[in-house]
Design a protein around this motif. Structure first.
Motif, PDB file in Angstrom:
ATOM      1  N   SER A  39      46.917  42.688  46.781  1.00 28.81           N
ATOM      2  CA  SER A  39      45.981  41.609  46.514  1.00 28.81           C
ATOM      3  C   SER A  39      46.063  41.156  45.054  1.00 28.81           C
ATOM      4  O   SER A  39      46.105  39.951  44.759  1.00 28.81           O
ATOM      5  N   LEU A  40      46.121  42.110  44.135  1.00 27.89           N
ATOM      6  CA  LEU A  40      46.191  41.772  42.714  1.00 27.89           C
ATOM      7  C   LEU A  40      47.503  41.074  42.359  1.00 27.89           C
ATOM      8  O   LEU A  40      47.521  40.040  41.680  1.00 27.89           O
ATOM      9  N   ILE A  41      48.615  41.665  42.815  1.00 28.20           N
ATOM     10  CA  ILE A  41      49.931  41.122  42.457  1.00 28.20           C
ATOM     11  C   ILE A  41      50.143  39.743  43.054  1.00 28.20           C
ATOM     12  O   ILE A  41      50.588  38.807  42.370  1.00 28.20           O
ATOM     13  N   HIS A 176      36.136  56.475  42.647  1.00 23.70           N
ATOM     14  CA  HIS A 176      35.921  55.136  42.062  1.00 23.70           C
ATOM     15  C   HIS A 176      36.270  54.025  43.064  1.00 23.70           C
ATOM     16  O   HIS A 176      36.964  53.072  42.741  1.00 23.70           O
ATOM     17  N   HIS A 177      35.752  54.169  44.269  1.00 19.92           N
ATOM     18  CA  HIS A 177      36.052  53.187  45.304  1.00 19.92           C
ATOM     19  C   HIS A 177      35.563  51.786  44.944  1.00 19.92           C
ATOM     20  O   HIS A 177      36.168  50.791  45.365  1.00 19.92           O
ATOM     21  N   TYR A 178      34.478  51.712  44.178  1.00 18.80           N
ATOM     22  CA  TYR A 178      33.970  50.404  43.786  1.00 18.80           C
ATOM     23  C   TYR A 178      35.000  49.629  42.958  1.00 18.80           C
ATOM     24  O   TYR A 178      35.032  48.399  42.997  1.00 18.80           O
ATOM     25  N   ALA A 179      35.846  50.346  42.211  1.00 16.59           N
ATOM     26  CA  ALA A 179      36.874  49.684  41.401  1.00 16.59           C
ATOM     27  C   ALA A 179      37.956  49.091  42.293  1.00 16.59           C
ATOM     28  O   ALA A 179      38.427  47.970  42.043  1.00 16.59           O
ATOM     29  N   PHE A 180      38.357  49.813  43.339  1.00 18.73           N
ATOM     30  CA  PHE A 180      39.352  49.281  44.269  1.00 18.73           C
ATOM     31  C   PHE A 180      38.839  48.007  44.938  1.00 18.73           C
ATOM     32  O   PHE A 180      39.572  47.019  45.063  1.00 18.73           O
ATOM     33  N   VAL A 181      37.577  48.045  45.362  1.00 19.01           N
ATOM     34  CA  VAL A 181      36.994  46.874  46.015  1.00 19.01           C
ATOM     35  C   VAL A 181      36.943  45.689  45.051  1.00 19.01           C
ATOM     36  O   VAL A 181      37.295  44.555  45.408  1.00 19.01           O
ATOM     37  N   ALA A 182      36.524  45.948  43.810  1.00 17.14           N
ATOM     38  CA  ALA A 182      36.410  44.870  42.827  1.00 17.14           C
ATOM     39  C   ALA A 182      37.772  44.250  42.520  1.00 17.14           C
ATOM     40  O   ALA A 182      37.902  43.024  42.432  1.00 17.14           O
ATOM     41  N   LEU A 183      38.800  45.083  42.356  1.00 20.08           N
ATOM     42  CA  LEU A 183      40.128  44.563  42.040  1.00 20.08           C
ATOM     43  C   LEU A 183      40.709  43.770  43.207  1.00 20.08           C
ATOM     44  O   LEU A 183      41.331  42.712  43.012  1.00 20.08           O
ATOM     45  N   ALA A 184      40.528  44.282  44.431  1.00 21.30           N
ATOM     46  CA  ALA A 184      41.027  43.563  45.602  1.00 21.30           C
ATOM     47  C   ALA A 184      40.309  42.229  45.761  1.00 21.30           C
ATOM     48  O   ALA A 184      40.925  41.207  46.100  1.00 21.30           O
ATOM     49  N   GLN A 185      39.010  42.205  45.500  1.00 15.03           N
ATOM     50  CA  GLN A 185      38.257  40.957  45.607  1.00 15.03           C
ATOM     51  C   GLN A 185      38.640  39.979  44.501  1.00 15.03           C
ATOM     52  O   GLN A 185      38.587  38.760  44.707  1.00 15.03           O
ATOM     53  N   ALA A 188      41.657  38.252  45.730  1.00 14.00           N
ATOM     54  CA  ALA A 188      41.289  37.294  46.778  1.00 14.00           C
ATOM     55  C   ALA A 188      40.545  36.095  46.216  1.00 14.00           C
ATOM     56  O   ALA A 188      40.598  35.006  46.791  1.00 14.00           O
ATOM     57  N   ALA A 189      39.864  36.287  45.089  1.00 11.53           N
ATOM     58  CA  ALA A 189      39.154  35.163  44.477  1.00 11.53           C
ATOM     59  C   ALA A 189      40.126  34.136  43.922  1.00 11.53           C
ATOM     60  O   ALA A 189      39.860  32.934  43.953  1.00 11.53           O
ATOM     61  N   THR A 190      41.275  34.601  43.431  1.00  8.08           N
ATOM     62  CA  THR A 190      42.275  33.669  42.917  1.00  8.08           C
ATOM     63  C   THR A 190      43.055  32.998  44.036  1.00  8.08           C
ATOM     64  O   THR A 190      43.603  31.916  43.843  1.00  8.08           O
ATOM     65  N   ASN A 191      43.098  33.654  45.193  1.00  8.26           N
ATOM     66  CA  ASN A 191      43.833  33.104  46.330  1.00  8.26           C
ATOM     67  C   ASN A 191      43.079  33.458  47.616  1.00  8.26           C
ATOM     68  O   ASN A 191      43.162  34.594  48.089  1.00  8.26           O
ATOM     69  N   PRO A 192      42.326  32.522  48.200  1.00  6.97           N
ATOM     70  CA  PRO A 192      41.528  32.817  49.401  1.00  6.97           C
ATOM     71  C   PRO A 192      42.347  33.327  50.578  1.00  6.97           C
ATOM     72  O   PRO A 192      41.799  33.974  51.477  1.00  6.97           O
ATOM     73  N   LEU A 193      43.648  33.054  50.599  1.00  7.65           N
ATOM     74  CA  LEU A 193      44.486  33.557  51.684  1.00  7.65           C
ATOM     75  C   LEU A 193      44.536  35.078  51.702  1.00  7.65           C
ATOM     76  O   LEU A 193      44.877  35.677  52.733  1.00  7.65           O
ATOM     77  N   LEU A 194      44.179  35.719  50.587  1.00  4.36           N
ATOM     78  CA  LEU A 194      44.266  37.166  50.474  1.00  4.36           C
ATOM     79  C   LEU A 194      42.963  37.872  50.856  1.00  4.36           C
ATOM     80  O   LEU A 194      42.863  39.094  50.706  1.00  4.36           O
TER      81      LEU A 194
END
Length: 218
Positions: A39-41, A176-185, A188-194
């Protein structure tokens, strides 16, 4: 460059197709890492692609080309984007920047508020019990974090179930699951397809915490 600039956008269309199979069949820790990284890449790569399409298209305009000391005729010959595509890419890029900025700001405020709430909940073992008849339990990130459980939840559980619930929620904090969720989101915020990738991460972290609870509780 003509083809390469579109590759991240194409991958953003294809990647969500593998999100669900990966989240269900892969080991949850590995799936979480792979989905978050993807998602990030892809979010960053698609943003760069939109930027390139916008810039290389807009420099066809003589005034803009002059400001950047570019040659409009050379840009028209080598440029992979038509002016109409460049304008669309620019609009999408602006929207992505605004969405990602707002999401990042909200996430920072949420985490800061959670850390302050956790600091105001003194406890020896990291467990906070609230007086609430509604069954509820959640992990509250902080330094350190807290596991918050309502009395209504405690009344519905026996000792073994209580231990499993604590192990599950503490796994969210320790990994630190909240960090994984935040980074993945953020991706997705930069690209809604994700967005399917970010949604899959919220599922895999629950699997991850479940497996940890099984290990701890036996």
């Amino acid at each position: 460059m003509r083809i390469a600039v579109y590759v991240p956008l194409l991958l953003s269309l294809l990647a969500p197709l593998g999100a669900r199979p990966l989240s269900e069949r892969c080991e949850p820790r590995l799936a979480t890492c792979l989905l978050t990284a993807s998602s990030l890449i892809l979010g960053a790569a698609s943003t760069i692609s939109l930027g390139l399409l916008a810039v290389t298209g807009l420099i066809r305009i003589p005034l803009l080309a002059h400001l950047g000391h570019w040659s409009p005729s050379s840009a028209q010959h080598t440029d992979p984007a038509q002016l109409s595509i460049a304008l669309i890419a620019g609009l999408l890029l602006g929207g992505a920047a605004i969405t990602a900025g707002r999401m990042l700001w909200r996430r920072v405020r949420t985490l800061a508020a959670a850390a302050m709430d956790a600091a105001c909940m003194p406890t020896r073992d990291g467990l906070v019990v609230t007086e609430d008849e509604a069954p509820d339990a959640y992990a509250l990130p902080g330094l350190p974090g807290r596991v918050v459980i309502s009395t209504g939840m405690l009344h519905t559980l026996d000792d073994a179930e209580h231990a499993i619930l604590l192990a599950h929620e503490r796994a969210h904090l320790s990994a630190h699951h909240y960090a994984f969720v935040a980074l993945a989101q953020l991706g997705a915020a930069t690209n809604p397809l994700l967005r399917p990738l970010a949604n899959a991460v919220t599922y895999t972290i629950e699997r991850w915490a479940d497996e940890n609870a099984v290990t701890v509780a036996g």
